[in-house]
Structures are given as structure tokens and as C-alpha cells.
Design an enzyme around this catalytic site. Structure first.
Site, PDB file in Angstrom:
ATOM      1  N   ARG A 169      19.798  59.385  56.264  1.00  0.00           N
ATOM      2  CA  ARG A 169      20.628  58.289  55.758  1.00  0.00           C
ATOM      3  C   ARG A 169      21.493  57.692  56.850  1.00  0.00           C
ATOM      4  O   ARG A 169      22.194  58.410  57.564  1.00  0.00           O
ATOM      5  CB  ARG A 169      21.574  58.810  54.665  1.00  0.00           C
ATOM      6  CG  ARG A 169      20.902  59.710  53.659  1.00  0.00           C
ATOM      7  CD  ARG A 169      21.916  60.437  52.792  1.00  0.00           C
ATOM      8  NE  ARG A 169      22.639  59.539  51.909  1.00  0.00           N
ATOM      9  CZ  ARG A 169      23.650  59.937  51.136  1.00  0.00           C
ATOM     10  NH1 ARG A 169      24.068  61.203  51.185  1.00  0.00           N
ATOM     11  NH2 ARG A 169      24.254  59.070  50.351  1.00  0.00           N
ATOM     12  N   GLY A 202      23.624  48.492  51.705  1.00  0.00           N
ATOM     13  CA  GLY A 202      22.228  48.078  51.706  1.00  0.00           C
ATOM     14  C   GLY A 202      21.753  47.457  53.006  1.00  0.00           C
ATOM     15  O   GLY A 202      20.641  46.962  53.087  1.00  0.00           O
ATOM     16  N   ARG A 225      33.595  57.308  48.957  1.00  0.00           N
ATOM     17  CA  ARG A 225      34.385  56.548  49.931  1.00  0.00           C
ATOM     18  C   ARG A 225      35.484  55.844  49.145  1.00  0.00           C
ATOM     19  O   ARG A 225      35.379  55.698  47.920  1.00  0.00           O
ATOM     20  CB  ARG A 225      33.529  55.546  50.680  1.00  0.00           C
ATOM     21  CG  ARG A 225      33.040  54.469  49.772  1.00  0.00           C
ATOM     22  CD  ARG A 225      32.012  53.567  50.409  1.00  0.00           C
ATOM     23  NE  ARG A 225      31.294  52.943  49.310  1.00  0.00           N
ATOM     24  CZ  ARG A 225      30.133  52.336  49.412  1.00  0.00           C
ATOM     25  NH1 ARG A 225      29.521  52.287  50.566  1.00  0.00           N
ATOM     26  NH2 ARG A 225      29.574  51.797  48.371  1.00  0.00           N
ATOM     27  N   HIS A 247      23.173  45.504  44.667  1.00  0.00           N
ATOM     28  CA  HIS A 247      23.345  44.829  45.962  1.00  0.00           C
ATOM     29  C   HIS A 247      24.122  43.525  45.808  1.00  0.00           C
ATOM     30  O   HIS A 247      25.093  43.254  46.511  1.00  0.00           O
ATOM     31  CB  HIS A 247      21.972  44.560  46.580  1.00  0.00           C
ATOM     32  CG  HIS A 247      22.033  43.808  47.869  1.00  0.00           C
ATOM     33  ND1 HIS A 247      21.896  42.443  47.930  1.00  0.00           N
ATOM     34  CD2 HIS A 247      22.262  44.216  49.142  1.00  0.00           C
ATOM     35  CE1 HIS A 247      22.011  42.052  49.186  1.00  0.00           C
ATOM     36  NE2 HIS A 247      22.234  43.114  49.947  1.00  0.00           N
ATOM     37  N   CYS A 284      54.205  25.738  63.722  1.00  0.00           N
ATOM     38  CA  CYS A 284      53.862  24.833  62.641  1.00  0.00           C
ATOM     39  C   CYS A 284      52.407  24.409  62.681  1.00  0.00           C
ATOM     40  O   CYS A 284      51.993  23.495  61.999  1.00  0.00           O
ATOM     41  CB  CYS A 284      54.774  23.611  62.644  1.00  0.00           C
ATOM     42  SG  CYS A 284      54.602  22.611  64.133  1.00  0.00           S
TER      43      CYS A 284
HETATM   44  P1  ADP Z   1      23.229  53.482  50.925  1.00  0.00           P
HETATM   45  O1  ADP Z   1      24.174  53.641  52.037  1.00  0.00           O
HETATM   46  O2  ADP Z   1      22.418  52.247  50.988  1.00  0.00           O
HETATM   47  O3  ADP Z   1      23.868  53.749  49.607  1.00  0.00           O
HETATM   48  P2  ADP Z   1      22.295  56.169  50.878  1.00  0.00           P
HETATM   49  O4  ADP Z   1      22.090  56.874  52.159  1.00  0.00           O
HETATM   50  O5  ADP Z   1      23.541  56.479  50.156  1.00  0.00           O
HETATM   51  O6  ADP Z   1      22.123  54.631  51.121  1.00  0.00           O
HETATM   52  O7  ADP Z   1      21.032  56.544  50.004  1.00  0.00           O
HETATM   53  C1  ADP Z   1      20.364  55.717  49.118  1.00  0.00           C
HETATM   54  C2  ADP Z   1      20.220  56.399  47.784  1.00  0.00           C
HETATM   55  O8  ADP Z   1      19.539  57.655  47.887  1.00  0.00           O
HETATM   56  C3  ADP Z   1      21.552  56.705  47.149  1.00  0.00           C
HETATM   57  O9  ADP Z   1      21.483  56.456  45.776  1.00  0.00           O
HETATM   58  C4  ADP Z   1      21.742  58.161  47.405  1.00  0.00           C
HETATM   59  O10 ADP Z   1      22.553  58.743  46.426  1.00  0.00           O
HETATM   60  C5  ADP Z   1      20.329  58.693  47.352  1.00  0.00           C
HETATM   61  N1  ADP Z   1      20.198  59.887  48.178  1.00  0.00           N
HETATM   62  C6  ADP Z   1      20.495  59.970  49.489  1.00  0.00           C
HETATM   63  N2  ADP Z   1      20.332  61.221  49.941  1.00  0.00           N
HETATM   64  C7  ADP Z   1      19.935  61.954  48.900  1.00  0.00           C
HETATM   65  C8  ADP Z   1      19.609  63.346  48.733  1.00  0.00           C
HETATM   66  N3  ADP Z   1      19.684  64.198  49.741  1.00  0.00           N
HETATM   67  N4  ADP Z   1      19.234  63.759  47.526  1.00  0.00           N
HETATM   68  C9  ADP Z   1      19.144  62.884  46.504  1.00  0.00           C
HETATM   69  N5  ADP Z   1      19.427  61.579  46.596  1.00  0.00           N
HETATM   70  C10 ADP Z   1      19.828  61.112  47.779  1.00  0.00           C
HETATM   71 MG    MG Z   2      24.949  55.240  49.236  1.00  0.00          MG
END
Ligand code: ADP
Ligand code: MG
Ligand code: MG
Length: 902
Positions: free
Chosen positions: A98, A107, A343, A459, A854
Site C-alpha cells: 500500500r 485514490g 487518520r 472517490h 492594501c
Molecule cells: P487508499 O490509500 O487508496 O485507501 P489503501 O492502501 O488503504 O488505499 O487500500 C485500499 C483498500 O484495501 C482499503 O479499503 C484497505 O482497507 C484495503 N486493504 C489494504 N490492505 C489490506 C489488508 N492487508 N487486508 C485487507 N484489506 C486491506
Molecule cells: Mg485507505
């Protein structure tokens, strides 16, 4: 000496090693995953590859030394902890890869799920999942799809298309109706697509999959849409992204599994309570992409009370820990809850104020912190008008109010068309089934965005909120047909070019153009809504935070106003005087004729007659303004623009003369005007006969204006008023210019105030670079300086705004020469330096010299902070910007630790 030993730079951090303050290094996602891990929340184990590794990769085109070994070591320890090996044929460990930069870029960049699956491990996964074939093959096809698209640039539609084909063959729209055999067939189809586009088989080696995915995430930092998004959001281009490798957990294992997103408060209104979307039997991507319609999060209470309660507990914990609204991604795997992301959540402008107020009430933060958490851009958004609805307008559809505001415009269905029409000056509404990052250009161009699918966290919703753009998402009564360029709603067809109106607060969609009304916040500022009594959380929060800002700020806030009406309005908005009253308009309308007489005067008598006729008219204007600003300073600028601006244009005069001659009419006056226009023509009017130069060249002109100002002040004072006139001379570059004007003005002031004493200050604009550099001399003749930052920017850079903004600014922004137009926000290093020099040297020569600004920068948030830092006494801006400047002036104090920077 021993053999050289190189200690590897640390590029990889286990989740247990990080924390929320390491966003620069671990990105927001990684830092917060670490924070949650250390708080003891259930986060699937994993590790983060730092932004430094990404920066090194992007700089050199290859992974930095030591990175591969560190990944190996962390992977091994992850495998040990999980008791599984990545891609093991019997019992595979799967991971997600990720992206996650310092600033959230929803996204924009890439994520690959289910890394580690191949033709063997899919069988093992199936066995481990209790012979759940469907799940295993669904996971595998997702891997090929995401990996193909993200890592190998296979066009995403190809996969979509293959999926649609299988669904059509089955006669279903729902991917849940596909069984294991269908999905196995889909895997074959996907592999063929992969082979066709890449010329190679889908990689079967788990470690190769992992390395390629990591590299793809690095590279996604420079993808076109990410670059575009960063420019729009002013995120620096060189930060790079971190990469998170996270043990997979599965929401697609059956009805007792699922995935969702949640906010700890409503990110649209700020209202307390739990908000979010949940989707059973799905993997994360499905919720965010808005592919299937989700259910509201509170349904989860019914579906899985245990997980729901647990989730609520964690959310409360996170809010308390972060002392702010958090957003969360979670997945439930067979009744076990996993936290996948958190976050501090994005929110609308209204929610920012409301939440800041609530957090103060809850004792989590103090008022300074509340002030810090809102900003002028948000306040400006809240001052936008809203729809005025009466019975005539019936909504044809209702979606989710994803980003507030009221927008009307012509319907378009593609990003390209949106850009095209917007360039022609049309307002457009971009209508899509759902948006994806490729729609970004169209979203920027559009007034509003309407989608038929997706929740508050789709998105479209997230990006629109970030841009402050009106958005209605998930209006599922709307059937969008992009190729046919139309949508159908309630039996009516809406074609491209038809006008619709969308309300991003209520989620309602109307056909045609709905009229708009002023915002509640504006009504509050204008005094027609009383914050103490009205039951409106937003107005109360704004009132409270504004009051605090006023108490904290050192900068006074004045307004630029040329009429009594503007002055009155600005005063209601909190203006503490006028910083710039232009006198140009006092020469327009039916007074043009007098100006023409002045310009055409053949001798002193004719000139004086014209000036004498202008005097009482100007005096009356000033009386009105002094009355509205009674008790507060009013800075009147003597006439500034070149006089030919008051004459008709050359072409028009030439035509008039020709036509009149043809008819045999008397053309003496037109001919004289024409000759004057020709004589006064300037190649560079901006650098021509204007400002103080006019006063020195045209006898009696400034004297008349000074007399009008002082007589008006005396008249007001005689009637018991308290006028505070300040006479400002424009375009001064040398102290001698100012001294000459001053000597003449002082005589008039002395004479006129003999009747009734009124204090009149004389000062100058600092808007020519030479004035800034000789400020010490100029201060000898000036009681105040007012920085005219528009001209100072033009002359400092040597370009005229009207000519350059459209001509090449885009290129300068693209090249990063400007981060933002220097006309929008003060160029601290160059033009700002002139301001600083002039302030310091001016004050050194004349302690107590009053300093203000100004130019339009006076209402720009970042510039206000700069003027606070430099130690100016006040900023002056347009009436609507006054509240923004008040707020930012307060924020400037709390952000510099409450110190008075002067
Ligand atoms: P974004 O930053 O676009 O949200 P993410 O990295 O959070 O992308 O991941 C996209 C989706 O995949 C999210 O819904 C996230 O929760 C899911 N996801 C990411 N890693 C895992 C994981 N290890 N197990 C299950 N779902 C995951
Ligand atoms: Mg995410
Ligand atoms: Mg100027």
C-alpha cells in the site's frame, strides 16, 4: 583497520517501531498504523518502507543499497510471527502493498492486495479457508487485476469488461452471484489479458510479485494524476511515498465478513455520532470505489453486534488519542475485527468549525487550538451563497450530500468535455456513475460533481471535499449513460448541455437552475442572525472562534471601500477602518464631462473652473464615507490611474469624428478629444503618467482632492462626528515627490481646519521598488506607509498582471518557478523582502510610523501571516475578505506561539 563495514541506512520499520509523528518518514498511513499498533489496537502485522527509500529510487531509478536485504529480514520476521510463508502452496501468507505519502492523496496512488497468490497457493488458500473456493479464486482474480493495472499498466477497462461479460452470461449485475467456477474462468481470462498486454505470463514467484509491487508504488508518486493532485493541493513534489506491506485479512470470506469505512463524527456537518459505510462479503477496494452500494454503518450493529461494539470502542479511543475527528478503514474476517487505517479525517469547512467548537466543549482542546484547526479558506467557503428553495423546485433525485455548496450548470459526462466547456466560460456539472482519478481534470473544471454510486467516502466525495467543490454522490435514481451522453431520472431524460442544480448539503438534485441565497454565516456577519440566540451549531461555532481570533490578533483589519455602502457593509463584517478608498470612481459617470473639460482646458481659468465643479461632488462622497466609518481611520488615495482612462477609446472617437463629419455636424469637441487621446497615448500606461506624477504635472488636481477630503472631515466634525482622514499619495518613488505634494497639502489643511480642528495624516503608498529601498528617506515625509502589493509585485517582477497571468503563469506553475501566483499570495522572498526592508527602515527613521497593506494580498491567508510576522499594524482587504483576515490574523498569533512578533 578491519575491513570496511557499511552500516545500512534504515529503510524499513516494523509497525511496532514507528509512531504518528513520523509522517515524513513513514507516510501518514504507516505512521498511523504504527500508532494504532502501539495503542494495542488489532492491526494486521506488517512493516513500512520509508519515503527516503522512495526518494532514492526516484532519484536513481533503482532500489538503494541495503533495501532488498532489509525487506527480506522484515519479511522473514513477519513470516515467523504469522507462522506462514509468503505464497506458501499449502498455507500462504498474503500481503497488501500500500502506498502512503505524508499527506493523504485519496485514490491517487496505488495499492495491490493479495500479493503472494499464484496457481498453487490459491489452492492452499482455498483449503485454509475451509474449502471456500469462491473466496480463493475471487482473491486471486483481484490480485491479477490490481497487479496488472497498477504494476504493469494493463488498461483497467479490459478487466472490467471481462468481469461484465461473465456477469452478463450469468444474467446478473451482482458479483456475489458469481461462483467459484465463474471466478476460476475469470482468472484464466485475466491471465490472457495480462499476457496480451505485457508479453509475459502473470508472475508466479511471490517475492517477485512483492518487489514489483513495491517498485510500482514508488513510481506511482510520479503518475500524472498524482502530480496534478499535488499541484492542486500544493503538496511538495519531492516528498515521495512510503510503502506499507500489511498481512492480508479478508472481508470476502462470506456473510460474516465484510469491510467498511467510518468517521467518528459527520465529516459534512460535524454532528456528533458514528458515520460510515459497510459492505458485507467484500474486500476494501469495493467500498472506496463505490462499486456496490453500501449500507450505513449502524446496520452493522444488527449484523455483528460484537464487532460493532468493539469498533465503537476503538473509535472513541482514537478520537480521544488524536483529539480530533478520525476516519477509519476496517475489515471483519469471520467475526474478527481488524483496523486497517486511521487518520485525522478530512472534513467540510462547516464541520471544521463545528467540530473545533465541540472539542473545546468536551475539554479535549482549548480555544487557541480550535482557532488553529480552522482556516480562512474554509471560512471563505462558508460565505458562499446557497440555494433558495420554494415549492417551485422539486428534487428529482436525492443522493448523499458529499460536499456542500450550491452548484448549477450544464451537464457533461466526461472529464474532457467538462474541461472544454469550462474553458468557454460555461458552468458545468460533471455527471458520472462514479469518478476515478482519471476524472481529476474534469472535477477541477466543474462547478459541481454528481455521481449515481458511492457513499460519503467514495472517490468523488473525498476529492470534491478536498477541493471545496459541491458534490452529490450515490444518487442512485439516476441512470447514467455516458456513451449516449444522457441520464434518465424519474422518467425524464437529461442530455449533455441541459442545466441541473445540485445541493451538496442535502444531496438533492434539481432540473434547471435554482436561484441562490446568502449563506447563514454571511447573515451572521451582517447582523441578521444573532449567534447567541440562533439554534445553529455552525453560526455559534463561527461566532465563538471569531471572537477568540479578535481577542488574540495584533493586526487590525481594515477594508478597501470606495463608497458609503461598501464602507457600511465592511464595518458590519468587522472592518476597523478603510485602508484604501480609491477616488477614481468619483471621476466617472456623469462627472466624465467635467474630467474631459479638465483635460481639454486651454488655460488655467478653464482648468480651475472644471476643478471647482468637481470639488463639491467629491466632498459629498467623502462626507458619506466618513459618516459610515465614524471614529475609524479612512485612508483616501489621491487619484492614481492615467487620465486617458477617463476618455473614450481612440477607435471609438475616430469613428465618431468620421461619422459626424460625414453628416456635416460640428466636430470641434470630438476632434479636440481625439487629439488629446492621441497625445496622451502611452506604450506602457502602467509605468506612465499616473499616481503622484499626475499631481505634480496637473496644477490644482491634488489640491482639489485634498480640499474636498479636509472640508468633508471638517463638515462631519462640525456635526459632532469623529472623522479620521488619512491622505495617501500613490506611486511615490522619491521623497522629493512626496515632499512637494505634502507642502501643498499642509497649506490647505491648515487653512481648512482653522474653522474646526481635525487631525489629518499624510502618508504614501509603497508600491514602487525604489520607494521600498529608500523608505528611510520617504518616512521623513510620511506619517504612514501602505504597501500596494499589487503594483509592488508587478514592478518587482517586471510584469504586468493583465498581460502575464493568462500568457505564461501556467508554465511557471508547471515548472515550479511559482508554487502559487505571486498575485494571489505574497512572494515572501522577493516582494516580501521589499516590504520587510521598507518596514524596518521606515520605522527606524520614524518610530511609530503606521504600516499597512492594501493590495489584494491583505485578504489572502498566507500573506496575512507574513504581514503579521513583518510587524505591520493592519491589513486592508475587500469587505467579503474582512472576516477571513480577522481569523487569519488571530491564527498568526497562536501559530507563532502567542508571541507578539513586533
Ligand atoms: P487508499 O490509500 O487508496 O485507501 P489503501 O492502501 O488503504 O488505499 O487500500 C485500499 C483498500 O484495501 C482499503 O479499503 C484497505 O482497507 C484495503 N486493504 C489494504 N490492505 C489490506 C489488508 N492487508 N487486508 C485487507 N484489506 C486491506
Ligand atoms: Mg485507505
Ligand atoms: Mg497601485
Amino acid at each position: 583497520m578491519a575491513a570496511q563495514e557499511t552500516v545500512d541506512h534504515k529503510y524499513v520499520y516494523d509497525f511496532s517501531e514507528g509512531n504518528k509523528d513520523l509522517k515524513d518518514l513513514l507516510g501518514g498511513k504507516g505512521a498511523n498504523l504504527a500508532e494504532m499498533t502501539n495503542l494495542g489496537l488489532p492491526v494486521p502485522p506488517g512493516f513500512t518502507i520509508t519515503t527516503e527509500a522512495c526518494q532514492a529510487y526516484l532519484a536513481t531509478g533503482r532500489e538503494p543499497d541495503g533495501l532488498a536485504g532489509q525487506i527480506e529480514a522484515h519479511l522473514e520476521s513477519l513470516e515467523r510471527a504469522m507462522g506462514k510463508r509468503l505464497g506458501d502452496p499449502q498455507d500462504p501468507l498474503l500481503v497488501s502493498v500500500r502506498s502512503g505519502a505524508k499527506f493523504s492523496m485519496p485514490g491517487m496512488m496505488e495499492t495491490v492486495l493479495n500479493v503472494g497468490l499464484n496457481d498453487q497457493s490459491v489452492v492452499g488458500l482455498c483449503a485454509q479457508a475451509g474449502q471456500n473456493d469462491r473466496f480463493a479464486w475471487d482473491s486471486y482474480r483481484r490480485l491479477i487485476q490490481m497487479f496488472g493495472k497498477t504494476v504493469c499498466e494493463v488498461p483497467g477497462e479490459e478487466f472490467e469488461h471481462a468481469l461484465d461479460e461473465i456477469k452478463n452470461a450469468k444474467g446478473t449485475h451482482n458479483d456475489l452471484d458469481l461462483d467459484a467456477d465463474d471466478l476460476r474462468g475469470l482468472v484464466d481470462a485475466y491471465k490472457k489479458i495480462f499476457l496480451k498486454h505485457t508479453g509475459r505470463e502473470f508472475p508466479q514467484q511471490p517475492r517477485e510479485q512483492l518487489d514489483l509491487a513495491i517498485r510500482a508504488v514508488f513510481e506511482s508518486w510520479n503518475a500524472e494524476r498524482a502530480v496534478l493532485y499535488r499541484r492542486q493541493e500544493r503538496i511538495p513534489a519531492d516528498l515521495g511515498t512510503a510503502v506499507n506491506v500489511v498481512t492480508m485479512v479478508f472481508g470476502n470470506l462470506g456473510p460474516d465478513s465484510g469491510t467498511g469505512v467510518a468517521f467518528t463524527r459527520d465529516p459534512a456537518s460535524g454532528a456528533q455520532g458514528i458515520y460510515g459505510d459497510y459492505l458485507a462479503n467484500a474486500q476494501g477496494e469495493d467500498v472506496v470505489a463505490g462499486i456496490r452500494n453500501t449500507v450505513p454503518l449502524n446496520e452493522l450493529e444488527r449484523l455483528d453486534k460484537k464487532s460493532y461494539d468493539e469498533l465503537l470502542g476503538y473509535m472513541a479511543r482514537l478520537e480521544e488519542h488524536y483529539k480530533d475527528l478520525c476516519d477509519i478503514e476496517f475489515t471483519i474476517e469471520r467475526g474478527k475485527l481488524w483496523m486497517l487505517q486511521t487518520r485525522v479525517g478530512k472534513r467540510t469547512a462547516a464541520a471544521a468549525f463545528v467540530i473545533a467548537g465541540q472539542l473545546v466543549d468536551e475539554g479535549l482542546i482549548d480555544l487557541d487550538e480550535a482557532l488553529h484547526r480552522v482556516n480562512g479558506a474554509q471560512l471563505a467557503q462558508l460565505m458562499f451563497p446557497r440555494f433558495q428553495l420554494d415549492h417551485e423546485f422539486e428534487a428529482v433525485a436525492k443522493g448523499i450530500g458529499a460536499s456542500p455548496g450550491a452548484a448549477s450548470g450544464k451537464v457533461v459526462f466526461t472529464s474532457a468535455r467538462a474541461v472544454e466547456l469550462a474553458a468557454e466560460g460555461e458552468s458545468v456539472i460533471l455527471v458520472r456513475r462514479e469518478t476515478n482519478p482519471d476524472d481529476l481534470n474534469g472535477m477541477i473544471a466543474a462547478k459541481g460533481i454528481l455521481t449515481s454510486r458511492g457513499g460519503k467516502t467514495s472517490h468523488a466525495a473525498v476529492v470534491a471535499r478536498g477541493m471545496g467543490k459541491t458534490c452529490v454522490s450515490g444518487a442512485d435514481e439516476i441512470e447514467v449513460n455516458v456513451p449516449a451522453k444522457r441520464f434518465v431520472v424519474a422518467g425524464q431524460t437529461v442530455n449533455e448541455g441541459d442545466v441541473v442544480s445540485i445541493d451538496g448539503t442535502t444531496g438533492k438534485v434539481y432540473l434547471g437552475e435554482v436561484p441562490v441565497m446568502p449563506s447563514e454565516v454571511v447573515q451572521y456577519f451582517e447582523g441578521s442572525l444573532d449567534a447567541e440566540h440562533v439554534d445553529n451549531a455552525l453560526v455559534r461555532a463561527v461566532h465563538r472562534i471569531m471572537t477568540h481570533a479578535d481577542g488574540r490578533r495584533r493586526l487590525a483589519v481594515r477594508t478597501n471601500a470606495d463608497t458609503g455602502a461598501d464602507a457600511a457593509r465592511a464595518r458590519r463584517f468587522g472592518a476597523e477602518g478603510i485602508g484604501l478608498c480609491r477616488t477614481e470612481h468619483m471621476f466617472l459617470g456623469d462627472r466624465r464631462e467635467l474630467v474631459e473639460r479638465l483635460i481639454l482646458a486651454r488655460d488655467a481659468d478653464e482648468r480651475e473652473t472644471a476643478l471647482e465643479a468637481l470639488l463639491p461632488l467629491q466632498r459629498a462622497d467623502f462626507v458619506e464615507i466618513f459618516r459610515e466609518m465614524d471614529g475609524l481611520p479612512v485612508t483616501v488615495r489621491l487619484i492614481d490611474p492615467p487620465l486617458h482612462e477617463f476618455l473614450p477609446p481612440l477607435e471609438q472617437l475616430a469613428v465618431n469624428v468620421a461619422v459626424a463629419q460625414e453628416r456635416g455636424e460640428d466636430v470641434a469637441k470630438e476632434e479636440a478629444l481625439l487629439a488629446a487621446v492621441r497625445r496622451m497615448h502611452e506604450e506602457n500606461p502602467m509605468l506612465g503618467l499616473r499616481g503622484v506624477r499626475l499631481g505634480l504635472v496637473i496644477p490644482g488636481l491634488f489640491a482639489m482632492q485634498v480640499r474636498a477630503i479636509v472640508e468633508a472631515a471638517v463638515e462631519c466634525a462640525q456635526r459632532g462626528g469623529d472623522p479620521k482622514p488619512e491622505i495617501m499619495v500613490p506611486l511615490v518613488g522619491a521623497v522629493q515627490e512626496l515632499e512637494t505634494v505634502r507642502a501643498e497639502a499642509e497649506k490647505i489643511i491648515e487653512e481648512v481646519t482653522r474653522e474646526k480642528a481635525v487631525e489629518v495624516l499624510i502618508g504614501t503608498m509603497i508600491e514602487v521598488p525604489r520607494a521600498a529601498l529608500t523608505a528611510g528617506q520617504i518616512a521623513e515625509a510620511a506619517e504612514f506607509f501602505s504597501f500596494g502589493t499589487n503594483d509592488l509585485t508587478q514592478m518587482g517582477w517586471g510584469f504586468s498582471r493583465d498581460d502575464v497571468e493568462g500568457a505564461f503563469f501556467w508554465r511557471y506553475l508547471e515548472l515550479g518557478i511559482f508554487g502559487i501566483s505571486p498575485f494571489e499570495s505574497i512572494d515572501r522572498d522577493g516582494v516580501g523582502r521589499l516590504v520587510r526592508i521598507a518596514s524596518e527602515e521606515g520605522r527606524a527613521a520614524r518610530p511609530g510610523l503606521k504600516l499597512g497593506v492594501c493590495g489584494e494580498h491583505g485578504g489572502d491567508p498566507d500573506s496575512v501571516h507574513f504581514f503579521h510576522e513583518v510587524g505591520l499594524d493592519y491589513v486592508s482587504c475587500s469587505p467579503f475578505r474582512v472576516p477571513v483576515a480577522r481569523l487569519e490574523a488571530g491564527r498568526a498569533v497562536v501559530e507563532t506561539g502567542g508571541s507578539d512578533s513586533r
